[in-house]
Design a protein around this motif. Structure first.
Motif, PDB file in Angstrom:
ATOM      1  N   ALA A   1     -12.679   8.293 -16.401  1.00 23.01           N
ATOM      2  CA  ALA A   1     -11.660   9.128 -15.747  1.00 23.01           C
ATOM      3  C   ALA A   1     -10.720   8.272 -14.908  1.00 23.01           C
ATOM      4  N   ALA A   2     -11.283   7.276 -14.217  1.00 23.84           N
ATOM      5  CA  ALA A   2     -10.466   6.380 -13.391  1.00 23.84           C
ATOM      6  C   ALA A   2      -9.505   5.579 -14.264  1.00 23.84           C
ATOM      7  N   ALA A   3      -9.994   5.127 -15.418  1.00 30.40           N
ATOM      8  CA  ALA A   3      -9.154   4.345 -16.332  1.00 30.40           C
ATOM      9  C   ALA A   3      -8.014   5.206 -16.882  1.00 30.40           C
ATOM     10  N   LYS A   4      -8.331   6.474 -17.216  1.00 26.18           N
ATOM     11  CA  LYS A   4      -7.301   7.387 -17.731  1.00 26.18           C
ATOM     12  C   LYS A   4      -6.227   7.645 -16.685  1.00 26.18           C
ATOM     13  N   LYS A   5      -6.662   7.840 -15.434  1.00 29.36           N
ATOM     14  CA  LYS A   5      -5.701   8.094 -14.361  1.00 29.36           C
ATOM     15  C   LYS A   5      -4.839   6.854 -14.140  1.00 29.36           C
ATOM     16  N   ALA A   6      -5.450   5.682 -14.194  1.00 28.40           N
ATOM     17  CA  ALA A   6      -4.712   4.430 -14.002  1.00 28.40           C
ATOM     18  C   ALA A   6      -3.653   4.280 -15.081  1.00 28.40           C
ATOM     19  N   ALA A   7      -3.999   4.636 -16.317  1.00 29.67           N
ATOM     20  CA  ALA A   7      -3.050   4.527 -17.424  1.00 29.67           C
ATOM     21  C   ALA A   7      -1.862   5.467 -17.202  1.00 29.67           C
TER      22      ALA A   7
ATOM     23  N   GLY B   1       2.065   7.290  -6.608  1.00 30.27           N
ATOM     24  CA  GLY B   1       1.058   8.301  -6.930  1.00 30.27           C
ATOM     25  C   GLY B   1      -0.317   7.727  -7.188  1.00 30.27           C
ATOM     26  N   LYS B   2      -0.546   6.508  -6.734  1.00 31.54           N
ATOM     27  CA  LYS B   2      -1.846   5.887  -6.962  1.00 31.54           C
ATOM     28  C   LYS B   2      -2.870   6.371  -5.936  1.00 31.54           C
ATOM     29  N   SER B   3      -4.139   6.254  -6.299  1.00 30.94           N
ATOM     30  CA  SER B   3      -5.218   6.782  -5.457  1.00 30.94           C
ATOM     31  C   SER B   3      -5.359   6.001  -4.149  1.00 30.94           C
ATOM     32  N   ALA B   4      -6.060   6.622  -3.201  1.00 34.60           N
ATOM     33  CA  ALA B   4      -6.291   6.000  -1.892  1.00 34.60           C
ATOM     34  C   ALA B   4      -7.055   4.694  -2.052  1.00 34.60           C
ATOM     35  N   SER B   5      -7.998   4.653  -3.004  1.00 33.68           N
ATOM     36  CA  SER B   5      -8.782   3.426  -3.177  1.00 33.68           C
ATOM     37  C   SER B   5      -7.907   2.296  -3.719  1.00 33.68           C
ATOM     38  N   THR B   6      -6.902   2.635  -4.522  1.00 32.08           N
ATOM     39  CA  THR B   6      -5.967   1.616  -5.024  1.00 32.08           C
ATOM     40  C   THR B   6      -5.121   1.086  -3.868  1.00 32.08           C
ATOM     41  N   GLN B   7      -4.676   2.013  -2.996  1.00 24.80           N
ATOM     42  CA  GLN B   7      -3.899   1.615  -1.817  1.00 24.80           C
ATOM     43  C   GLN B   7      -4.751   0.696  -0.938  1.00 24.80           C
ATOM     44  N   ALA B   8      -6.015   1.066  -0.758  1.00 26.75           N
ATOM     45  CA  ALA B   8      -6.926   0.273   0.079  1.00 26.75           C
ATOM     46  C   ALA B   8      -7.189  -1.090  -0.540  1.00 26.75           C
ATOM     47  N   GLY B   9      -7.100  -1.161  -1.866  1.00 31.18           N
ATOM     48  CA  GLY B   9      -7.314  -2.420  -2.574  1.00 31.18           C
ATOM     49  C   GLY B   9      -6.389  -3.524  -2.103  1.00 31.18           C
ATOM     50  N   GLU B  10      -5.202  -3.162  -1.639  1.00 32.68           N
ATOM     51  CA  GLU B  10      -4.247  -4.158  -1.118  1.00 32.68           C
ATOM     52  C   GLU B  10      -4.831  -4.843   0.117  1.00 32.68           C
ATOM     53  N   PHE B  11      -5.500  -4.067   0.954  1.00 35.34           N
ATOM     54  CA  PHE B  11      -6.089  -4.607   2.184  1.00 35.34           C
ATOM     55  C   PHE B  11      -7.317  -5.460   1.871  1.00 35.34           C
ATOM     56  N   VAL B  12      -8.081  -5.020   0.860  1.00 37.80           N
ATOM     57  CA  VAL B  12      -9.267  -5.774   0.451  1.00 37.80           C
ATOM     58  C   VAL B  12      -8.822  -7.130  -0.109  1.00 37.80           C
ATOM     59  N   LYS B  13      -7.766  -7.097  -0.925  1.00 36.68           N
ATOM     60  CA  LYS B  13      -7.229  -8.340  -1.502  1.00 36.68           C
ATOM     61  C   LYS B  13      -6.787  -9.278  -0.378  1.00 36.68           C
TER      62      LYS B  13
ATOM     63  N   ALA C   1       0.843  -1.205   0.000  1.00 39.70           N
ATOM     64  CA  ALA C   1       0.000   0.000   0.000  1.00 39.70           C
ATOM     65  C   ALA C   1       0.879   1.258   0.000  1.00 39.70           C
ATOM     66  N   ARG C   2       1.977   1.212   0.751  1.00 37.33           N
ATOM     67  CA  ARG C   2       2.904   2.367   0.785  1.00 37.33           C
ATOM     68  C   ARG C   2       3.565   2.556  -0.576  1.00 37.33           C
ATOM     69  N   ALA C   3       3.898   1.443  -1.223  1.00 33.72           N
ATOM     70  CA  ALA C   3       4.511   1.510  -2.566  1.00 33.72           C
ATOM     71  C   ALA C   3       3.520   2.144  -3.545  1.00 33.72           C
ATOM     72  N   ASP C   4       2.233   1.773  -3.420  1.00 38.15           N
ATOM     73  CA  ASP C   4       1.189   2.368  -4.262  1.00 38.15           C
ATOM     74  C   ASP C   4       1.123   3.878  -4.049  1.00 38.15           C
TER      75      ASP C   4
END
Length: 175
Positions: free
Chosen positions: A141-147, A17-29, A10-13
């Motif tokens: 917008a989320a897909a563009k940011k992810a790219a 520069g990844k979003s908070a929800s992407t960081q949280a995704g590590e915990f959900v996984k 999550a810290r690496a995410d």
């Protein structure tokens, strides 16, 4: 308690520069993995996601509580408390005995629940219904940011994979 490697990912995410929800995704996984390993069960995929988000907030991920009207007031309050706890706020604590008892009871209840809530099918269904609730512009917008956060090598690999998939589908549709 989340595993060290989950917090590290999550810290690496966050550094990437990844979003908070992407960081949280590590915990959900991690939560889905725990259920799949049989450590405990869940009533639904939604519950596994909720537990993961709670852990993420308590670990310091800057995840905002849900907007008013999205969930119950109790859930919003809980999310705000988890967020505060993750940012070092001292909260009024119950006695240690009752805290341990509550933790034990929660674990026992979760142990009796089914593992089906974390099946790939349940996770897929949950992801699709969650995405369907969002407008197309938001998804785009989320897909563009992810790219953007992927990096040149990542974009190149994704483009090659997409081309390969398109070719395979075109081949499949001819037959």
């Amino acid at each position: 308690m989340p595993e060290k490697k989950t917090i590290e990912r999550a810290r690496a995410d966050k550094r990437a520069g990844k979003s908070a929800s992407t960081q949280a995704g590590e915990f959900v996984k991690e939560e889905f993995d725990r259920v799949r390993e049989g450590k405990h069960g869940v009533r639904s995929a939604k519950q596994a996601v909720a537990i993961g988000l709670s852990k993420a907030r308590r670990a310091g991920v800057d995840l905002k509580p849900p907007a008013p009207g999205k969930t119950s007031e109790a859930t919003r309050k809980r999310a705000a408390k988890d967020n505060a706890a993750g940012h070092g706020a001292k909260t009024a604590r119950a006695s240690t005995e009752s805290k341990a008892k509550r933790s034990r009871t929660t674990t026992q209840v979760l142990k009796s629940e089914s593992r089906a809530g974390a099946s790939p099918e349940a996770a897929s269904k949950q992801a699709k219904t969650a995405a369907a609730r969002r407008p197309a512009a938001s998804r785009s917008a989320a897909a563009k940011k992810a790219a953007q956060t992927k990096g040149a090598a990542g974009r190149s690999a994704a483009a090659k994979k997409a081309a390969k998939t398109r070719a395979a589908r075109a081949q499949h549709s001819r037959h």
